[in-house]
Every structure is written in C-alpha cells, then in structure tokens.
Design a protein around this motif. Sequence first.
Motif, PDB file in Angstrom:
ATOM      1  N   TYR A 105       0.798  -1.521   0.190  1.00 28.49           N
ATOM      2  CA  TYR A 105       0.413  -0.119  -0.286  1.00 28.49           C
ATOM      3  C   TYR A 105       0.508   0.955  -0.150  1.00 28.49           C
ATOM      4  O   TYR A 105       0.668   2.609  -1.341  1.00 28.49           O
ATOM      5  N   GLU A 157       0.476   3.905  10.354  1.00 28.65           N
ATOM      6  CA  GLU A 157      -1.057   3.468   9.709  1.00 28.65           C
ATOM      7  C   GLU A 157      -1.809   4.192   9.206  1.00 28.65           C
ATOM      8  O   GLU A 157      -3.383   4.002   8.164  1.00 28.65           O
ATOM      9  N   GLU A 190      -9.160  -3.763   0.849  1.00 28.00           N
ATOM     10  CA  GLU A 190      -9.356  -3.360   1.557  1.00 28.00           C
ATOM     11  C   GLU A 190     -11.060  -2.330   1.816  1.00 28.00           C
ATOM     12  O   GLU A 190     -11.864  -2.723   2.324  1.00 28.00           O
ATOM     13  N   VAL A 197      -7.884  -4.110   9.505  1.00 25.57           N
ATOM     14  CA  VAL A 197      -6.606  -4.694   8.521  1.00 25.57           C
ATOM     15  C   VAL A 197      -5.677  -4.504   9.421  1.00 25.57           C
ATOM     16  O   VAL A 197      -5.245  -4.007   9.810  1.00 25.57           O
ATOM     17  N   ARG A 225      -1.488  -5.074   7.874  1.00 21.53           N
ATOM     18  CA  ARG A 225      -1.345  -4.710   6.363  1.00 21.53           C
ATOM     19  C   ARG A 225       0.350  -5.015   6.620  1.00 21.53           C
ATOM     20  O   ARG A 225       0.861  -4.832   7.799  1.00 21.53           O
ATOM     21  N   VAL A 260      -6.432   0.219  10.847  1.00 19.48           N
ATOM     22  CA  VAL A 260      -5.222  -0.424  10.143  1.00 19.48           C
ATOM     23  C   VAL A 260      -4.422  -0.533  11.257  1.00 19.48           C
ATOM     24  O   VAL A 260      -4.517   0.386  11.759  1.00 19.48           O
ATOM     25  N   ASN A 292      -0.297  -1.438  10.813  1.00 19.46           N
ATOM     26  CA  ASN A 292       0.882  -2.627   9.982  1.00 19.46           C
ATOM     27  C   ASN A 292       1.573  -3.967  10.901  1.00 19.46           C
ATOM     28  O   ASN A 292       2.079  -3.983  12.077  1.00 19.46           O
TER      29      ASN A 292
END
Length: 294
Positions: A111, A122, A140, A154, A156, A214, A216
């Motif tokens: 991303y 994030e 997403e 989410v 990542r 989000v 990470n």
Amino acid sequence: MRVLVGGGTGFIGTALSQLLKAKGHKVTLVSRQPGPGRITWNELTGSGLPICDVVINLAGENILNPLRRWNEAFREKVLSSRLETTQMLAQAITKATQSPQAWIIVTGVAYYRPSLTAEYDEDSPGGDFDFFSNLVTKWEAAARIPGDSTRQVVVRSGVVLGRGGGAISHMLLPFRMGLGGPIGSGHQFFPWIHISDLAGILTHALEENCVQGVLNGVAPASTTTNAEFAQALGAALGRPAFIPLPSTVVQAVFGRERAIMLLEGQKVVPRRTLATGYQYSFPELGAALKDILA
C-alpha cells in the motif's frame, strides 16, 4: 470464541489455527475442499455465514510464485482470489442475522510507496501508484461493511518469515550453499514479521475489543534493509552472503512489474499495533531467524 477463517489452510492460516486452538478458540475453515472443521466457499454463498464470533480472511493467490509467469491471466487471478473471497465474506457478514463481533483481513505493506527515505505508519497515505498498491486499496474497500455492529480490522503485513513456508523457504538453498546475498542494490527496506507475531497480532485483534482500523503487521525493528537481512540470514546459517542477485535476473524471473516488490521496499513502523498493547515475541531479526532456523 468461534472463529471462521477464509483461506486458513495455507502457511499463515496453519500457524493462526494452531495458536487459536491453543488459546481455547474453536476454528472453522472456509476452503475449496470440504472436510472436518471446514465449510466450502459454495456452502458459504448458499447457506450464509455460520454462527461465529469472528471472521478472518487470509485467502489469496501467492503473488511471488516463481513458477507462474507474470501475465494478464495471473494478474487477474491475484486480484480475483483476494477481492472475490473478501466480498463473499463481507456480504455474508452483512446478511447474517447474528453479526460477528469482529471482521479481520490481512493485506500488505505494498500500500505504501517504495522509498529509501520516507517512514510510514498506519495513517500514512498510499494505495494509488501501481498495480500492487491499487490492489490493496480495492481489497480493503471490498472488506468494508456498513454500520458499527462488527469491529473491522485490517492488518497490512510485511514479508512473513517462518519455518516451512513463506519467503525463507525460497532463500534457504542458495544461502546454505554460500551463494546468497542482497537482492539488487540491497539498499531497499525489507519490512518483515515473524509468523508467530502475525498470528499473534490477529489473535490480539480478535480478543481485544478496543482494536479496530488499520494495523501494520511488521516487526518494530523492521527498518532493516535487504542487504542487512541477507547478512543476518547468512550469519544465522554460518555462511557468507555477499553474492548479490542482479536486478536484471529478478526482472527476468518475476517480470518487471512484480520484481518491484523485491527490488524496492518501504520503511514501515507498527505505531498503532504497539499502541494497542500488542507485545512482540520476535521484535529483532537475529532472534527471529535463530528461531526459524533452529
């Protein structure tokens, strides 16, 4: 808790299922093949979401499969294997009479735009500059469900390191022979995470009601460059690791567009992941590699 895992038979799903079961959770997998403790994607579409507390999606074609040529058909498979399974689960959650408490998907740090200087957390922008960043944005978006009765998370993920699969499995042979080394220039960042910590973050996200949005999925010490990773892997194996893999070879094997994932990288920090209270088992690369290669 009753946890439904899409794509739970792969490398990450196997580790996650083991951790969830060890913590007393009940796991049901959604997969192409029927079997004990599983439902099929067709059954999910036909019968709807089984009663569960949490839904996680890990399904998706392996992007860096060196045996698959990077052409339009494979690109489409990479895209559809992620979007279609995510949409199927999101729709099933939306239609369910009893909403699950949490809905979690794993996407990727692709991303964020590759850079030798920028640092991303994030809240950093991204998702709009190449095939892979656009893939994460679409992925997403496909997961979003209306309302707030279900927590949405989410993760990542960076490059997942673990025994018996993932990135390390492709690297071990050349490194054990003393033929390993950095990829391309080696200056690119290499955001990584130990598989135990990725499974740990997912479990933390489903167990802690405060976690949403989000996160990470990278190690806090992931300001590692590719050359530093190669040196650490060589050291862990007791082998030299000085022979670089030229970018032309990487492009020839993986295709120019896909080679970017190996030849360029991002400095990604897990600011929100740490703020949620998650404690890493393997924050440092040396200990992570020692565990994997033990």
